[in-house]
Design an enzyme around this catalytic site. Structure first.
Site, PDB file in Angstrom:
ATOM      1  N   TYR A   1      37.040 -11.318-111.272  1.00 57.80           N
ATOM      2  CA  TYR A   1      37.624 -10.275-112.138  1.00 57.80           C
ATOM      3  C   TYR A   1      38.421 -10.908-113.283  1.00 57.80           C
ATOM      4  CZ  TYR A   1      40.709  -6.423-113.620  1.00 57.80           C
ATOM      5  OH  TYR A   1      41.401  -5.495-114.368  1.00 57.80           O
TER       6      TYR A   1
ATOM      7  N   SER B   1      43.269  -7.709-119.349  1.00 57.93           N
ATOM      8  CA  SER B   1      44.239  -7.734-118.244  1.00 57.93           C
ATOM      9  C   SER B   1      45.063  -8.999-118.388  1.00 57.93           C
ATOM     10  CB  SER B   1      43.504  -7.760-116.900  1.00 57.93           C
ATOM     11  OG  SER B   1      44.398  -8.142-115.853  1.00 57.93           O
TER      12      SER B   1
HETATM   13  N1  NAP Z   1      45.296  -0.483-113.360  1.00 52.47           N
HETATM   14  C1  NAP Z   1      45.628  -1.768-113.531  1.00 52.47           C
HETATM   15  O1  NAP Z   1      46.506  -2.331-112.847  1.00 52.47           O
HETATM   16  C2  NAP Z   1      44.916  -2.555-114.590  1.00 52.47           C
HETATM   17  C3  NAP Z   1      45.512  -3.769-115.005  1.00 52.47           C
HETATM   18  C4  NAP Z   1      44.873  -4.525-115.969  1.00 52.47           C
HETATM   19  C5  NAP Z   1      43.693  -4.083-116.534  1.00 52.47           C
HETATM   20  N2  NAP Z   1      43.136  -2.904-116.119  1.00 52.47           N
HETATM   21  C6  NAP Z   1      41.872  -2.486-116.755  1.00 52.47           C
HETATM   22  O2  NAP Z   1      42.030  -1.207-117.294  1.00 52.47           O
HETATM   23  C7  NAP Z   1      40.751  -0.557-117.382  1.00 52.47           C
HETATM   24  C8  NAP Z   1      40.863   0.840-116.811  1.00 52.47           C
HETATM   25  O3  NAP Z   1      41.173   0.729-115.442  1.00 52.47           O
HETATM   26  P1  NAP Z   1      42.039   1.793-114.641  1.00 52.47           P
HETATM   27  O4  NAP Z   1      43.148   1.056-114.018  1.00 52.47           O
HETATM   28  O5  NAP Z   1      42.307   2.995-115.453  1.00 52.47           O
HETATM   29  O6  NAP Z   1      40.989   2.104-113.485  1.00 52.47           O
HETATM   30  P2  NAP Z   1      40.468   3.453-112.816  1.00 52.47           P
HETATM   31  O7  NAP Z   1      41.584   4.396-112.645  1.00 52.47           O
HETATM   32  O8  NAP Z   1      39.688   3.003-111.641  1.00 52.47           O
HETATM   33  O9  NAP Z   1      39.500   4.025-113.935  1.00 52.47           O
HETATM   34  C9  NAP Z   1      38.316   3.348-114.276  1.00 52.47           C
HETATM   35  C10 NAP Z   1      37.520   4.215-115.232  1.00 52.47           C
HETATM   36  O10 NAP Z   1      36.274   3.566-115.482  1.00 52.47           O
HETATM   37  C11 NAP Z   1      35.224   4.453-115.132  1.00 52.47           C
HETATM   38  N3  NAP Z   1      34.108   3.708-114.589  1.00 52.47           N
HETATM   39  C12 NAP Z   1      34.107   2.935-113.467  1.00 52.47           C
HETATM   40  N4  NAP Z   1      32.877   2.468-113.240  1.00 52.47           N
HETATM   41  C13 NAP Z   1      32.093   2.959-114.242  1.00 52.47           C
HETATM   42  C14 NAP Z   1      30.731   2.839-114.557  1.00 52.47           C
HETATM   43  N5  NAP Z   1      29.883   2.122-113.780  1.00 52.47           N
HETATM   44  N6  NAP Z   1      30.245   3.468-115.650  1.00 52.47           N
HETATM   45  C15 NAP Z   1      31.060   4.205-116.427  1.00 52.47           C
HETATM   46  N7  NAP Z   1      32.373   4.356-116.185  1.00 52.47           N
HETATM   47  C16 NAP Z   1      32.871   3.736-115.100  1.00 52.47           C
HETATM   48  C17 NAP Z   1      35.804   5.409-114.106  1.00 52.47           C
HETATM   49  O11 NAP Z   1      35.178   6.669-114.133  1.00 52.47           O
HETATM   50  P3  NAP Z   1      34.001   7.204-113.168  1.00 52.47           P
HETATM   51  O12 NAP Z   1      34.324   6.791-111.779  1.00 52.47           O
HETATM   52  O13 NAP Z   1      34.031   8.674-113.430  1.00 52.47           O
HETATM   53  O14 NAP Z   1      32.758   6.560-113.720  1.00 52.47           O
HETATM   54  C18 NAP Z   1      37.217   5.576-114.656  1.00 52.47           C
HETATM   55  O15 NAP Z   1      37.226   6.538-115.679  1.00 52.47           O
HETATM   56  C19 NAP Z   1      39.789  -1.471-116.645  1.00 52.47           C
HETATM   57  O16 NAP Z   1      39.054  -2.233-117.582  1.00 52.47           O
HETATM   58  C20 NAP Z   1      40.687  -2.367-115.821  1.00 52.47           C
HETATM   59  O17 NAP Z   1      40.084  -3.611-115.547  1.00 52.47           O
HETATM   60  C21 NAP Z   1      43.724  -2.135-115.178  1.00 52.47           C
END
Ligand code: NAP
Length: 265
Positions: free
Chosen positions: A158, A145
């Site tokens: 985080y 991130s």
């Molecule tokens: N969106 C942003 O603004 C942003 C910015 C910077 C970085 N990121 C990073 O991008 C990555 C993906 O995030 P996202 O934005 O796509 O979030 P998201 O929409 O909340 O998706 C998170 C994914 O991780 C899975 N997950 C969550 N807890 C889990 C667990 N305990 N075991 C296995 N799987 C788990 C969820 O699936 P289930 O609930 O089905 O398990 C889902 O598929 C993360 O590492 C986040 O920190 C996001």
């Protein structure tokens, strides 16, 4: 670089593939001809995605239901990474943001945060790297991130978990790049996914939010270019280069027999 549907080369294991950034990687990698292994907790969502991708692209899609904060589940995914020689790409995407800030510590939430964002990512990397080395090649995409570089944002530990991901990825490339391992850290800024709602925040209150497809497509351009650090939203790459060069310039000055003059009493 881009693989076609008819020349399937490898399998990608994607964590957090049920929605958001991970599901979008699943879509894009399937279109590049990768077979997939989807990992997350929500089996139904992964089944629906798998069905769509099989129909649209013809790749094979396996599902591994796992809560990566649970050691037994994590061990199952580690075993798959160790034993399945078809897996040539690991996408460490699963991650969470916790409610609250340092002023309102939620220690249980912080533990889960570290289990998922740090421990699971590190163990999965460690599980797959020896096999990649034995095979002489392997690719790892780690989703970090921009907060790795921005402790100014009030999201508690985080940001620190994401700094860990950046340093781990840089170290991996430095140590193992010459032995066929390529690791990329992707540093998205705010991207429209469920992570905001899941951590009690309203993404619609923010400006400068990127759509998830655009973010992943940009990150894959960086992947094809073999970047170690990919900042999809940063307009001027020279700003990152200046930051990294300032860091590198300090390195020869760290080992000293005596404390710096400003600390001499
Ligand atoms: N969106 C942003 O603004 C942003 C910015 C910077 C970085 N990121 C990073 O991008 C990555 C993906 O995030 P996202 O934005 O796509 O979030 P998201 O929409 O909340 O998706 C998170 C994914 O991780 C899975 N997950 C969550 N807890 C889990 C667990 N305990 N075991 C296995 N799987 C788990 C969820 O699936 P289930 O609930 O089905 O398990 C889902 O598929 C993360 O590492 C986040 O920190 C996001």
């Amino acid at each position: 670089m881009t693989k076609t549907l008819n020349s399937v080369k490898t399998t990608a294991l994607i964590t957090g593939a049920s929605t958001g950034i991970g599901a979008t990687y699943a879509d894009r990698l399937a279109r590049r001809g990768y077979n997939l292994i989807l990992v997350a907790r929500d089996q139904k969502r992964m089944e629906a995605l798998a069905e769509r991708l099989r129909a649209d692209t013809g790749v094979t899609v396996d599902i591994l239901q796992a809560d990566l904060t649970r050691s037994e589940d994590l061990a199952t995914v580690e075993a798959r990474l160790r034993g399945d020689e078809r897996i040539g790409l690991l996408v460490n995407n699963a991650g969470m943001a916790a409610h609250g800030s340092y002023a309102a510590p939620d220690l249980e939430a912080w533990s889960s945060l570290i289990s998922l964002n740090v421990t699971a990512l590190t163990r999965l990397t460690g599980a797959v790297v020896p096999r990649f080395l034995a095979q002489g090649k392997g690719e790892i995409i780690n989703i970090a991130s921009v907060l790795a570089l921005a402790p100014e944002m009030p999201l508690g530990p985080y940001a620190a978990t994401k700094s860990f991901v950046v340093t781990l990825t840089q170290g991996l490339n430095l140590e193992l790049g010459a032995r066929g391992i390529y690791a990329q850290a992707v540093l998205p800024a705010a991207t429209r996914t469920e992570i905001w709602e899941r951590s009690g925040r309203d993404v619609n209150s923010l400006t400068g939010v990127m759509e998830v497809g655009e973010m992943v497509d940009a990150a894959l351009v960086g992947f094809d270019r073999r970047e170690t650090i990919t900042l999809p939203s940063l307009p001027d790459a020279a700003q990152w280069d200046a930051y990294d060069n300032a860091r590198k310039a300090m390195l020869p000055n760290f080992p000293q027999e005596h404390a710096a003059a400003r600390y001499q009493a």
